[in-house]
Write an enzyme that holds these catalytic residues in place. Structure first.
Site, PDB file in Angstrom:
ATOM      1  CG  ASN A   1      23.081 -41.510 -10.089  1.00 14.36           C
ATOM      2  OD1 ASN A   1      22.994 -42.082  -9.007  1.00 14.36           O
ATOM      3  ND2 ASN A   1      23.879 -41.920 -11.070  1.00 14.36           N
TER       4      ASN A   1
ATOM      5  CG  HIS B   1      26.972 -48.267 -21.474  1.00 13.17           C
ATOM      6  ND1 HIS B   1      26.975 -47.598 -20.278  1.00 13.17           N
ATOM      7  CD2 HIS B   1      26.182 -47.558 -22.298  1.00 13.17           C
ATOM      8  CE1 HIS B   1      26.205 -46.530 -20.377  1.00 13.17           C
ATOM      9  NE2 HIS B   1      25.706 -46.487 -21.598  1.00 13.17           N
TER      10      HIS B   1
ATOM     11  NE  ARG C   1      28.891 -45.257 -22.872  1.00 19.33           N
ATOM     12  CZ  ARG C   1      28.780 -44.656 -21.671  1.00 19.33           C
ATOM     13  NH1 ARG C   1      28.121 -43.508 -21.555  1.00 19.33           N
ATOM     14  NH2 ARG C   1      29.286 -45.211 -20.595  1.00 19.33           N
TER      15      ARG C   1
ATOM     16  CE1 TYR D   1      30.184 -42.691 -13.677  1.00 16.86           C
ATOM     17  CE2 TYR D   1      29.864 -41.696 -15.828  1.00 16.86           C
ATOM     18  CZ  TYR D   1      29.347 -42.261 -14.678  1.00 16.86           C
ATOM     19  OH  TYR D   1      28.000 -42.393 -14.541  1.00 16.86           O
TER      20      TYR D   1
ATOM     21  CG  ASP E   1      29.203 -40.020 -22.341  1.00 15.21           C
ATOM     22  OD1 ASP E   1      29.568 -38.837 -22.392  1.00 15.21           O
ATOM     23  OD2 ASP E   1      28.278 -40.430 -21.616  1.00 15.21           O
TER      24      ASP E   1
ATOM     25  CG  HIS F   1      31.128 -38.857 -18.892  1.00 16.05           C
ATOM     26  ND1 HIS F   1      29.906 -38.737 -18.289  1.00 16.05           N
ATOM     27  CD2 HIS F   1      31.255 -40.149 -19.252  1.00 16.05           C
ATOM     28  CE1 HIS F   1      29.321 -39.912 -18.288  1.00 16.05           C
ATOM     29  NE2 HIS F   1      30.105 -40.782 -18.874  1.00 16.05           N
TER      30      HIS F   1
ATOM     31  CD  GLU G   1      26.407 -39.496 -24.119  1.00 20.85           C
ATOM     32  OE1 GLU G   1      26.385 -40.530 -24.824  1.00 20.85           O
ATOM     33  OE2 GLU G   1      26.042 -39.501 -22.945  1.00 20.85           O
ATOM     34  CG  ASP G   2      27.093 -34.958 -22.430  1.00 26.51           C
ATOM     35  OD1 ASP G   2      26.397 -34.145 -23.056  1.00 26.51           O
ATOM     36  OD2 ASP G   2      26.614 -35.748 -21.600  1.00 26.51           O
TER      37      ASP G   2
ATOM     38  CD  GLU H   1      24.482 -37.942 -19.839  1.00 22.43           C
ATOM     39  OE1 GLU H   1      24.530 -38.676 -20.843  1.00 22.43           O
ATOM     40  OE2 GLU H   1      25.047 -38.224 -18.776  1.00 22.43           O
TER      41      GLU H   1
ATOM     42  NE  ARG I   1      23.114 -38.869 -24.168  1.00 23.86           N
ATOM     43  CZ  ARG I   1      22.923 -40.158 -23.881  1.00 23.86           C
ATOM     44  NH1 ARG I   1      22.258 -40.935 -24.701  1.00 23.86           N
ATOM     45  NH2 ARG I   1      23.390 -40.671 -22.765  1.00 23.86           N
TER      46      ARG I   1
ATOM     47  CG  HIS J   1      20.983 -40.206 -19.875  1.00 24.95           C
ATOM     48  ND1 HIS J   1      21.003 -39.569 -18.658  1.00 24.95           N
ATOM     49  CD2 HIS J   1      22.068 -41.004 -19.911  1.00 24.95           C
ATOM     50  CE1 HIS J   1      22.071 -39.972 -17.988  1.00 24.95           C
ATOM     51  NE2 HIS J   1      22.732 -40.831 -18.722  1.00 24.95           N
TER      52      HIS J   1
ATOM     53  CG  ASP K   1      21.308 -42.602 -13.378  1.00 25.41           C
ATOM     54  OD1 ASP K   1      22.288 -43.127 -13.952  1.00 25.41           O
ATOM     55  OD2 ASP K   1      20.871 -41.484 -13.689  1.00 25.41           O
TER      56      ASP K   1
ATOM     57  CD  GLU L   1      23.146 -44.234 -21.920  1.00 20.87           C
ATOM     58  OE1 GLU L   1      22.473 -43.228 -21.613  1.00 20.87           O
ATOM     59  OE2 GLU L   1      24.324 -44.385 -21.588  1.00 20.87           O
TER      60      GLU L   1
ATOM     61  CD1 TRP M   1      32.026 -34.997 -12.764  1.00 23.66           C
ATOM     62  CD2 TRP M   1      31.222 -36.826 -13.735  1.00 23.66           C
ATOM     63  NE1 TRP M   1      30.851 -35.303 -12.183  1.00 23.66           N
ATOM     64  CE2 TRP M   1      30.344 -36.415 -12.747  1.00 23.66           C
ATOM     65  CE3 TRP M   1      30.945 -37.986 -14.507  1.00 23.66           C
ATOM     66  CZ2 TRP M   1      29.168 -37.097 -12.492  1.00 23.66           C
ATOM     67  CZ3 TRP M   1      29.774 -38.657 -14.255  1.00 23.66           C
ATOM     68  CH2 TRP M   1      28.889 -38.213 -13.246  1.00 23.66           C
TER      69      TRP M   1
HETATM   70  O1  EZ4 Z   1      26.799 -40.257 -16.135  1.00 23.70           O
HETATM   71  O2  EZ4 Z   1      23.643 -41.801 -15.663  1.00 23.70           O
HETATM   72  O3  EZ4 Z   1      25.545 -41.569 -21.039  1.00 23.70           O
HETATM   73  N1  EZ4 Z   1      25.479 -41.922 -19.927  1.00 23.70           N
HETATM   74  C1  EZ4 Z   1      25.997 -41.301 -18.881  1.00 23.70           C
HETATM   75  C2  EZ4 Z   1      25.666 -41.848 -17.528  1.00 23.70           C
HETATM   76  C3  EZ4 Z   1      25.543 -40.722 -16.523  1.00 23.70           C
HETATM   77  C4  EZ4 Z   1      24.803 -41.149 -15.293  1.00 23.70           C
HETATM   78  C5  EZ4 Z   1      24.477 -39.935 -14.437  1.00 23.70           C
HETATM   79  O4  EZ4 Z   1      23.597 -40.242 -13.440  1.00 23.70           O
HETATM   80  O5  EZ4 Z   1      26.668 -40.314 -19.065  1.00 23.70           O
HETATM   81  O6  EZ4 Z   1      26.593 -42.778 -17.119  1.00 23.70           O
HETATM   82 CO    CO Z   2      26.484 -39.532 -21.066  1.00 22.54          CO
END
Ligand code: EZ4
Ligand code: CO
Length: 424
Positions: free
Chosen positions: A41, A126, A151, A163, A231, A233, A257-258, A283, A304, A333, A337, A360, A424
């Site tokens: 992406n 989502h 999610r 985001y 998530d 991020h 997540e993350d 991811e 992920r 993931h 994308d 996901e 992020w």
């Molecule tokens: O930010 O796919 O868990 N999903 C995510 C996505 C990612 C994008 C990155 O290209 O975190 O939204």
């Molecule tokens: Co994510």
């Protein structure tokens, strides 16, 4: 070597049916065709060049059957190992070769990976919203679409745009403003089609104070059974991530997540000491070495990496087997994308492994589906592969060529208080 299995052609396509995708098509002398997803992406052209200019010429004449050797040839042979561009290019080749091998065997790919371990692959969708009532509606809409795990992402009071929060439940592609957009209403996915990324703003304190209220409202509305995910991020420090996990424990999340950038795996030791909320990471990982310490110290619960960014089916199978030693499961993931080819590859692998967790599943646009014609279906909260040989996805290059590549980027994130660039 079976002459028919000699690789005759390796073509790379970059088009934008619904969003930008990079697609590899390998053809053997006997006429078998395999597809690979090489989409990164916002960095699409780099992977396309890596494949077209460097790897494709080396593929010609190779035996399409020798998947492990080909993977090692490109991984070990390049000298420059790892990294998202390299590993996604190798992943696309690996996927295409598995697609070809399964077609040669006249079987859907999961059969070659050990056969079915389950009826279908449980998926999550989502839900998001700008306020709690909108989030509850979005969760309800996802349940009506069949999702059995969801999610939840939320706008944060005082922040213009966050985001992962759609402008509306049926957000259309391409809406929004230019650089530094100040509107809460723009679509985070597909990545904005603009020459430079949109800039979002961030305030960790506001986020940490607000998110537990969101999950409290969702649990009050939907009860204790529905699996809920979230998530973060990569936006928190380790101690902030620990607090998030702890404050969400009453709402029994499937995972967070993350929660923090994972370059430094020591961070997860600290987080793990403070919370029993399960953790999902990876991811943006691209090799088994990114996971090694997290696995061996049992610091995470879900992996992920999707096939396309994890280096292919060949290495991801090894990563999942290694994870299984520590009772860690897959949780790949599956955003838009990742193309339908990438989704199909992750799905076939998910059907076969024992330690499957969840996937996901963000649904692609009609234009994307017209070009790739994926055979997999989503019913009863699960993705299921079709029965035709290979991955069960194709690529209509003529139709795709009507959708020209357009630069598009994920947003960047700055602290609201002073504009400092943030994770992020
Ligand atoms: O930010 O796919 O868990 N999903 C995510 C996505 C990612 C994008 C990155 O290209 O975190 O939204
Ligand atoms: Co994510």
């Amino acid at each position: 070597m079976d002459k028919d299995m000699r690789i005759a052609k390796a073509e790379v396509f970059v088009h934008s049916p619904g969003r930008n995708f990079v697609t590899l098509r390998i053809t053997t002398e006997g006429g078998l065709v395999g597809y690979g997803d090489a989409t990164v992406n916002g960095r699409e052209l780099s992977v396309a060049s890596y494949l077209r200019d460097h790897l494709a010429p080396m593929l010609i004449g190779r035996d399409a059957h020798n998947i492990e050797d080909t993977w090692q040839y490109f991984y070990r042979g390049s000298y420059w190992r790892r990294g998202p561009i390299t590993m996604t290019a190798i992943a696309a080749i690996d996927m295409a070769l598995w697609d070809i091998k399964a077609k040669a065997a006249n079987m859907p790919l999961y059969q070659l990976l050990g056969g079915k371990s389950r009826e279908g692959c449980l998926a999550y969708g989502h839900a998001s919203g700008r306020e709690i009532s909108e989030i509850l509606d979005s969760v309800r809409e996802h349940m009506e679409k069949g999702y059995r795990a969801i999610r939840v992402q939320s706008a944060i009071p005082g922040l213009n745009s966050v985001y992962g929060v759609a402008a509306s439940a049926n957000a259309a592609a391409g809406a929004g403003k230019g650089k530094g957009a100040s509107s809460a209403r723009y679509d985070y996915e597909p990545a904005r089609r603009s020459a430079v990324p949109v800039e979002e703003e961030w305030d960790t304190r506001a986020y940490l104070n607000y998110i537990p209220k969101v999950f409290e409202a969702v649990r009050n509305e939907f009860g204790p059974e529905l699996p809920l995910l979230h998530d973060a991020h990569h936006r928190l420090t380790p101690i902030q991530a620990a607090r998030l996990g702890k404050s969400l424990e009453p709402y029994d999340l499937f995972w967070i997540e993350d929660v923090t950038p994972a370059e430094n795996t020591d961070a997860f030791r600290l987080i793990r000491q403070h919370t029993t909320t399960p953790l999902a990471v990876g991811e943006i990982f691209n090799t088994i070495f990114d996971y090694k310490d997290l696995f061996e110290e049992q610091l995470i619960d879900y992996v992920r990496s999707p096939v396309s960014h994890g280096g292919g089916i060949t290495p991801l199978k090894k990563i999942f087997d290694y994870a299984a030693v520590y009772q860690i499961k897959s949780g790949v993931h599956g955003p838009t994308d990742v193309s339908p080819i990438g989704h199909a590859a992750s799905l076939h692998l998910g059907m076969a492994i024992h330690n499957y967790g969840i996937s996901e599943y963000m649904q692609h646009s009609p234009d994307t589906n017209d070009v790739f014609q994926p055979e997999y279906t989503f019913t009863d909260g699960m993705i299921r592969p079709g029965s035709s040989p290979g991955l069960g996805v194709t690529y209509d290059d003529k139709l795709a060529s009507q959708f020209e590549y357009e630069a598009a980027y994920l947003p960047v994130n700055r602290l609201k208080i002073d504009g400092t660039m943030h994770d992020w």
